[in-house]
Scaffold this motif. Structure first.
Motif, PDB file in Angstrom:
ATOM      1  N   GLU A   4       0.807  -1.133   0.072  1.00 30.36           N
ATOM      2  CA  GLU A   4       0.078  -0.047   0.158  1.00 30.36           C
ATOM      3  C   GLU A   4       0.705   1.028  -0.016  1.00 30.36           C
ATOM      4  OE1 GLU A   4      -2.703   1.981   3.537  1.00 30.36           O
ATOM      5  OE2 GLU A   4      -3.631   0.389   2.534  1.00 30.36           O
ATOM      6  N   LEU A   5       0.568   2.268  -0.741  1.00 32.36           N
ATOM      7  CA  LEU A   5       1.072   3.340  -0.499  1.00 32.36           C
ATOM      8  C   LEU A   5       1.022   4.317   0.512  1.00 32.36           C
ATOM      9  CD1 LEU A   5       0.333   4.843  -4.315  1.00 32.36           C
ATOM     10  CD2 LEU A   5       2.288   3.385  -3.664  1.00 32.36           C
ATOM     11  N   LEU A   6       1.840   5.088   0.749  1.00 31.66           N
ATOM     12  CA  LEU A   6       2.063   6.026   1.793  1.00 31.66           C
ATOM     13  C   LEU A   6       1.768   7.512   1.445  1.00 31.66           C
ATOM     14  CD1 LEU A   6       5.047   4.391   3.840  1.00 31.66           C
ATOM     15  CD2 LEU A   6       2.550   3.885   3.878  1.00 31.66           C
ATOM     16  N   LEU A   7       1.250   8.337   2.455  1.00 29.27           N
ATOM     17  CA  LEU A   7       1.215   9.684   2.133  1.00 29.27           C
ATOM     18  C   LEU A   7       2.196  10.348   3.103  1.00 29.27           C
ATOM     19  CD1 LEU A   7      -1.856  11.882   2.243  1.00 29.27           C
ATOM     20  CD2 LEU A   7       0.215  12.476   3.309  1.00 29.27           C
ATOM     21  N   ARG A   8       3.180  11.192   2.535  1.00 35.24           N
ATOM     22  CA  ARG A   8       4.367  11.484   3.346  1.00 35.24           C
ATOM     23  C   ARG A   8       4.600  13.091   3.145  1.00 35.24           C
ATOM     24  NH1 ARG A   8       3.544   8.067   6.333  1.00 35.24           N
ATOM     25  NH2 ARG A   8       5.121   6.558   6.677  1.00 35.24           N
ATOM     26  N   GLN A   9       4.773  13.657   4.178  1.00 32.51           N
ATOM     27  CA  GLN A   9       5.218  15.351   3.915  1.00 32.51           C
ATOM     28  C   GLN A   9       6.780  15.430   3.704  1.00 32.51           C
ATOM     29  OE1 GLN A   9       3.960  17.585   7.163  1.00 32.51           O
ATOM     30  NE2 GLN A   9       2.412  16.029   7.768  1.00 32.51           N
ATOM     31  N   VAL A  10       7.098  16.374   3.005  1.00 26.40           N
ATOM     32  CA  VAL A  10       8.202  16.552   2.547  1.00 26.40           C
ATOM     33  C   VAL A  10       8.845  17.921   3.041  1.00 26.40           C
ATOM     34  CG1 VAL A  10       9.817  17.042   0.545  1.00 26.40           C
ATOM     35  CG2 VAL A  10       7.814  15.294   0.406  1.00 26.40           C
ATOM     36  N   GLY A  11      10.152  17.973   3.556  1.00 26.27           N
ATOM     37  CA  GLY A  11      10.766  19.063   3.693  1.00 26.27           C
ATOM     38  C   GLY A  11      12.097  19.326   3.148  1.00 26.27           C
ATOM     39  N   SER A  12      12.776  20.404   3.496  1.00 25.51           N
ATOM     40  CA  SER A  12      14.125  20.473   2.823  1.00 25.51           C
ATOM     41  C   SER A  12      15.314  21.232   3.920  1.00 25.51           C
ATOM     42  CB  SER A  12      14.300  21.312   1.560  1.00 25.51           C
ATOM     43  OG  SER A  12      14.152  22.690   1.819  1.00 25.51           O
ATOM     44  N   THR A  13      16.404  21.100   3.437  1.00 25.60           N
ATOM     45  CA  THR A  13      17.489  21.640   4.631  1.00 25.60           C
ATOM     46  C   THR A  13      17.441  22.966   4.445  1.00 25.60           C
ATOM     47  OG1 THR A  13      18.921  21.510   2.627  1.00 25.60           O
ATOM     48  CG2 THR A  13      18.909  19.763   4.337  1.00 25.60           C
ATOM     49  N   THR A  14      16.455  23.984   3.810  1.00 28.57           N
ATOM     50  CA  THR A  14      16.395  25.096   3.599  1.00 28.57           C
ATOM     51  C   THR A  14      15.067  25.852   4.044  1.00 28.57           C
ATOM     52  OG1 THR A  14      15.787  25.237   1.258  1.00 28.57           O
ATOM     53  CG2 THR A  14      18.036  25.529   1.790  1.00 28.57           C
ATOM     54  N   ASP A  15      14.027  25.118   4.435  1.00 25.32           N
ATOM     55  CA  ASP A  15      12.769  25.445   4.676  1.00 25.32           C
ATOM     56  C   ASP A  15      12.016  24.625   5.987  1.00 25.32           C
ATOM     57  OD1 ASP A  15      11.668  23.066   4.026  1.00 25.32           O
ATOM     58  OD2 ASP A  15      10.538  23.951   2.281  1.00 25.32           O
ATOM     59  N   SER A  16      13.057  24.173   6.877  1.00 26.94           N
ATOM     60  CA  SER A  16      12.471  23.464   7.967  1.00 26.94           C
ATOM     61  C   SER A  16      13.196  23.976   9.250  1.00 26.94           C
ATOM     62  CB  SER A  16      13.413  21.976   8.025  1.00 26.94           C
ATOM     63  OG  SER A  16      14.685  21.891   8.227  1.00 26.94           O
ATOM     64  N   SER A  17      12.656  23.449  10.382  1.00 30.25           N
ATOM     65  CA  SER A  17      13.252  24.073  11.696  1.00 30.25           C
ATOM     66  C   SER A  17      14.848  23.788  11.904  1.00 30.25           C
ATOM     67  CB  SER A  17      12.465  23.359  12.662  1.00 30.25           C
ATOM     68  OG  SER A  17      12.446  22.156  12.754  1.00 30.25           O
ATOM     69  N   GLN A  18      15.126  22.824  10.900  1.00 35.14           N
ATOM     70  CA  GLN A  18      16.845  22.480  11.003  1.00 35.14           C
ATOM     71  C   GLN A  18      17.533  23.568  10.448  1.00 35.14           C
ATOM     72  OE1 GLN A  18      17.386  19.855  12.303  1.00 35.14           O
ATOM     73  NE2 GLN A  18      15.612  18.712  11.935  1.00 35.14           N
ATOM     74  N   PRO A  19      18.812  23.875  11.114  1.00 34.47           N
ATOM     75  CA  PRO A  19      19.621  25.035  10.558  1.00 34.47           C
ATOM     76  C   PRO A  19      19.825  24.773   8.881  1.00 34.47           C
ATOM     77  CG  PRO A  19      20.663  23.976  12.499  1.00 34.47           C
ATOM     78  CD  PRO A  19      19.609  23.177  12.209  1.00 34.47           C
ATOM     79  N   THR A  20      19.821  25.837   8.386  1.00 33.86           N
ATOM     80  CA  THR A  20      20.101  25.956   7.126  1.00 33.86           C
ATOM     81  C   THR A  20      21.322  26.574   6.426  1.00 33.86           C
ATOM     82  OG1 THR A  20      17.716  26.429   6.923  1.00 33.86           O
ATOM     83  CG2 THR A  20      18.883  27.083   5.048  1.00 33.86           C
ATOM     84  N   GLU A  21      21.960  25.896   5.357  1.00 35.33           N
ATOM     85  CA  GLU A  21      23.156  26.166   5.066  1.00 35.33           C
ATOM     86  C   GLU A  21      23.101  27.117   3.865  1.00 35.33           C
ATOM     87  OE1 GLU A  21      25.557  23.027   3.264  1.00 35.33           O
ATOM     88  OE2 GLU A  21      27.322  23.751   3.955  1.00 35.33           O
ATOM     89  N   LEU A  22      23.723  28.320   3.859  1.00 32.91           N
ATOM     90  CA  LEU A  22      23.791  29.323   2.771  1.00 32.91           C
ATOM     91  C   LEU A  22      25.339  29.523   2.534  1.00 32.91           C
ATOM     92  CD1 LEU A  22      20.908  31.815   3.797  1.00 32.91           C
ATOM     93  CD2 LEU A  22      20.904  29.875   2.123  1.00 32.91           C
TER      94      LEU A  22
END
Length: 414
Positions: A208-226
């Protein structure tokens, strides 16, 4: 190969090592196309539009009603138990079910859900073109060092003109994959050696397929590398609010399917026609070795990237550590690659074959019609790309990358 007149055929067994999404091109909307029920084991029910239309026949303003309202008025409540048997005027009401919570309606009231490609029976599968595209990239990556091709803007020119960004690699592809006797366009599929590799679509995915949310290293609550420094995503959002990433339907980890790969033996023999691919035959038939090398290099690159960010992205670092160990134990006739949506620039390009030539690559990346860094200039020392798409786990934490599969290759007896 010249002694056997039958086309070599291989059975490919595909195993998902992370969530895989290959889009159908359709976008679903909550309470329009699917209904989410947190009380039913976090299940989303994707409904049949034709069946829903019957429920709206007598409504004066059907556009005012959400799916929840429509089903409530009809006295219907889908559950995991009754969903397979629910019908409206002889039509099944529920097309299929997904496990997993969509993004909060409070934060994203119209959050899109990207639909996984399926057959006419709503069974997910992997298109042969998706795997063939990944193999093509691996072959180009493998052949590039011995091709005498330059990394420069001048090397990208086709008939003296720089192509648009979408086709920037046309000249490279002409040299790597097209028959030496060809005088046609670099985009002419008839002169491309990959026409001699045929890959079928996969068998249906049974899980069965799953429904998953997607984030990225630049729009999450995690630190973001610039560039070369880290900033919190709050500061980033003060400059430019990121566009929310869609939710996706995914093929779950450990799901399996099979495909068949076949070489057109005649096309790879030297026979003096305009499309003489004989000089490219070895590149094509050694695809397993090329894919193994490319996959292992990419794994080690990403492992190093996330090991430097282990404090903020520990789950992703652990994923790549485990994947690296599995890659070292691979059977000689197996390889790992990334396929599908969300796998990023590294998996779909020549990657470090270009970026190791720092000045030349920056010139290409900063060309006015390309601007690979979303319109911004890449400067010496900048990390490119600066972001990765990642799956969120049930705790809303970025946990793993998308698209990793293992491919086990077995020749079919002829």
């Amino acid at each position: 190969m010249a002694d056997d007149k039958r086309d070599p055929t291989f059975k490919l067994t595909i195993t998902a090592l992370s969530h895989v999404h290959i889009s159908s091109g359709n976008t679903l909307t909550r309470d329009v196309d699917f209904l989410y029920d947190a009380s039913s084991n976090k299940t989303s029910f994707v409904l049949n539009d034709n069946a829903v239309a019957y429920l709206l026949e007598d409504e004066e303003h059907p556009e005012w009603l959400s799916l929840s309202d429509i089903l409530k008025k009809a006295g219907i409540k889908p559950t995991r138990q009754n969903a397979p048997t629910l019908e409206v005027e002889g039509l099944p009401l529920v097309r299929y079910m997904l496990t997993g919570a969509p993004s909060s309606k409070t934060n994203s009231p119209f959050q899109p859900l990207l639909e996984q490609i399926k057959d006419v029976f709503d069974r997910a599968y992997i298109p042969g073109s998706s795997l063939k595209g990944a193999i093509r990239t691996a072959l180009a990556w493998s052949a590039f060092p011995n091709s005498n091709l330059d990394v420069s803007l001048a090397a990208l020119r086709v008939n003296g003109t720089l192509p648009i960004a979408k086709f920037a690699a046309q000249n490279y592809e002409q040299q790597l994959f097209h028959s030496e006797s060809s005088n046609g366009s670099p985009s002419d599929a008839h002169t491309d050696v990959l026409r001699a590799m045929r890959i079928s679509d996969s068998t249906p995915i049974t899980k069965e397929l799953l429904l998953r949310q997607v984030g990225s290293t630049t729009d999450s609550s995690q630190p973001t590398e610039l560039g070369n420094r880290w900033r919190s995503s709050t500061n980033v959002q003060n400059h430019r609010k990121p566009i929310p990433l869609p939710d996706i339907e995914t093929i779950p980890k450990l799901a399996e399917c099979t495909m068949h790969l076949q070489f057109d033996r005649y096309a790879l023999l030297p026979h003096g026609t305009r499309q003489d691919f004989s000089s490219k035959a070895e590149l094509l038939t050694n695809f397993v070795a090329a894919c193994r090398e490319r996959g292992m290099q990419l794994i080690e690159h990403e492992l190093a990237f996330y090991n430097e960010r282990k404090q903020t992205l520990p789950n992703v670092a652990s994923f790549y550590q485990d994947l690296s160990q599995k890659a070292q134990r691979l059977d000689p006739n197996s390889f790992m690659l990334q396929i599908g949506w969300g796998t990023g620039w590294h998996s779909k390009t020549l990657d470090e074959r270009l970026t190791e030539h720092t000045e030349e690559f920056n010139e290409i990346a900063n060309y006015k019609d390309y601007k690979l860094k979303r319109g911004k200039a890449i400067k010496p020392g900048d990390i490119f790309p600066i972001s990765r798409k990642l799956i969120k786990n049930d705790a809303n934490v970025l946990s793993e990358p998308l698209g990793w599969v293992r491919v086990d290759v077995a020749e079919v007896a002829r």
